[in-house]
Design an enzyme around this catalytic site. Structure first.
Site, short mmCIF file in Angstrom:
data_model
loop_
_atom_site.label_atom_id
_atom_site.label_comp_id
_atom_site.label_asym_id
_atom_site.label_seq_id
_atom_site.Cartn_x
_atom_site.Cartn_y
_atom_site.Cartn_z
N GLU A 162 -5.73 -8.44 0.19
CA GLU A 162 -6.38 -8.12 1.46
C GLU A 162 -7.81 -7.68 1.21
OE1 GLU A 162 -4.68 -5.30 4.30
OE2 GLU A 162 -2.67 -5.92 3.68
N GLU B 161 0.80 -1.23 0.00
CA GLU B 161 0.00 0.00 0.00
C GLU B 161 0.83 1.28 0.00
OE1 GLU B 161 -2.80 -0.39 3.21
OE2 GLU B 161 -3.80 -2.06 2.23
C1 BGC Z 1 -3.08 -2.88 5.93
C2 BGC Z 1 -3.11 -3.76 7.17
C3 BGC Z 1 -4.22 -3.30 8.09
C4 BGC Z 1 -5.54 -3.41 7.35
C5 BGC Z 1 -6.75 -3.03 8.19
C6 BGC Z 1 -4.46 -2.56 5.37
O1 BGC Z 1 -4.49 -1.27 4.87
O2 BGC Z 1 -2.26 -3.44 4.95
O3 BGC Z 1 -1.85 -3.71 7.77
O4 BGC Z 1 -4.26 -4.02 9.28
O5 BGC Z 1 -5.51 -2.55 6.26
O6 BGC Z 1 -6.68 -1.69 8.56
#
Ligand code: BGC
Length: 408
Positions: A321, A168
């Site tokens: 993610e 990110e």
């Molecule tokens: C990040 C994680 C974070 C997740 C939830 C993402 O932007 O890569 O490290 O825990 O979001 O906030």
């Protein structure tokens, strides 16, 4: 069971993700630890926060085999994790072989369980020495990162096929200047600094891409994990500019240096810019009214638009993610199913999506929010370090096992 079955493409990867500082525990030499240690209040984009130490986190550094057994029992066949640079290179130019061997064991124990490793090299944190040198604001950050990547690539490059350089970049860069201020004394967020950081991350990614291809296995695949937002609203031009800048600019600039795109999707950003509205209501109005424990709007449809936007790159996409904080585990099943519904629609429309990693395998250290938000498929008891499988984890396990979702 009634309902319509939506099958995913054969060989689709199903997994979950973590990052080193958020789960491992015992890291006492990166910049986040240093800020928290100083216990200074920090202002991130005008908001005062107090940083919490990750401490033992989930003790995943010691318990990773147990965690991978659980992932396996939940039918996951891929796993994303990150290597902590501060462990590998605790002092500039001095590499820690024990830490290296630890990560070799992590990769191997995933493979022994037929779980495909996706390795991230930089997930938000830096070694303290790198930070003190001026870190990502300085052009020599590219050399420093390259040296670390070369060490990893030479030693572990044959062990895993999928690598991600940075996590990110835009989010990191927009957090970064105020956090840097916290370390150095007071300093206001500075957009020029953020652009400098992004620029250096782009160069660092390209360099790392070359290094990983030179020293890694012949099937190695390298990408970044991009946090893209679904932008819409009016006037449309604002959404278009934001999409170009936030979602595509980095990818455009690394165009010939990526083998896949890692997509992290969490946010819907709705512009409603009009002189008759208060400027406070210009951004981020939640019309769905459905939110996570973090107050983030739940907008599954957005992942479809974000994926469609990535089609132009003609590359495989992995959702690296996607998840929510949901302590009561009330919304997680629906969240997962609805996002997968829209992902499947994007696949049917020709986007080459090849895998999905729920964030996160277990509850963990959520940066400035500490341990309260609960993103995990596994519920953590931080006192006993027990992991408990949440009902939604079993629901997701059925999806992983059958490579399909069932919709009403
Ligand atoms: C990040 C994680 C974070 C997740 C939830 C993402 O932007 O890569 O490290 O825990 O979001 O906030």
């Amino acid at each position: 069971m009634s309902g319509k079955v939506l099958k995913f493409p054969e060989g689709f990867l199903w997994g979950s993700a973590t990052s080193a500082y958020q789960v491992e525990g015992g890291i006492e030499n990166n910049n986040w630890w240093a800020w928290a240690y100083k216990k200074e209040p920090v202002s991130i984009l005008g908001r005062e926060i107090s940083l919490v130490k990750a401490g033992k986190a989930c003790d995943h550094y010691n318990l990773y085999e147990k965690d991978f057994d659980l992932a396996k029992s939940l039918f996951q066949n891929a796993h994303r994790f990150s290597i902590e640079w501060a462990r590998i290179e605790p002092e500039e130019g001095k590499f820690n072989i024990e830490a290296l061997e630890h990560y070799r064991s992590v990769i191997r124990s995933l493979k022994e369980r037929q779980i495909i490793p996706f390795v991230t090299l930089h997930h938000f944190t830096n070694p303290v020495w790198f930070h003190k040198k001026g870190n990502w604001l300085k052009p020599d950050s590219i050399e420093s990162f390259g040296r670390y990547v070369e060490f990893i690539a030479k030693n572990l490059g044959e062990e895993a096929e999928f690598w991600m350089t940075v996590n990110e970049p835009e989010l990191y860069a927009s957090w970064y200047p105020p956090l840097q201020g916290a370390y150095k004394g007071s300093r206001l967020p500075d957009p020029i600094d953020a652009l400098r950081v992004i620029n250096n991350l782009i160069q660092a990614h390209k360099k790392a891409y070359g290094i990983l291809h030179r020293f890694g296995g012949k099937n190695i695949k390298v990408g970044v994990a991009k946090n893209n937002f679904c932008f819409d609203g009016y006037p449309d031009i604002f959404a278009k500019i934001a999409s170009w800048f936030w979602n595509r600019e980095f990818l455009n600039r690394i165009k010939n240096h990526q083998d896949f795109i890692g997509l992290n999707y969490y946010f819907h950003n709705r512009f409603k810019i009009s002189p008759i509205r208060s400027p406070k209501k210009w951004f981020n109005q939640n019309e769905n009214k459905e939110t996570t424990d973090m107050g983030w709007e739940i907008y599954p449809e957005g992942i479809y638009y974000v994926l469609r936007e990535l089609k132009r790159y003609n590359l495989p996409v992995y959702i690296t993610e996607n998840g929510l904080a949901d302590k009561g585990d009330q919304k997680r099943e629906k969240f997962i199913r609805d996002h997968l519904f829209w992902i499947k629609k994007a696949i049917d429309d020709g986007v080459d999506v090849r895998g999905y990693f729920y964030w996160s395998l277990m509850d963990n250290f959520e940066w400035d929010k500490g341990f309260d938000p609960r993103f995990g498929l596994l519920e953590m008891d931080y006192k006993t370090m027990q992991r408990k499988i949440r009902p939604s984890a079993n629901f997701y396990a059925d999806i992983c096992k059958n490579n399909q979702i069932i919709i009403d």
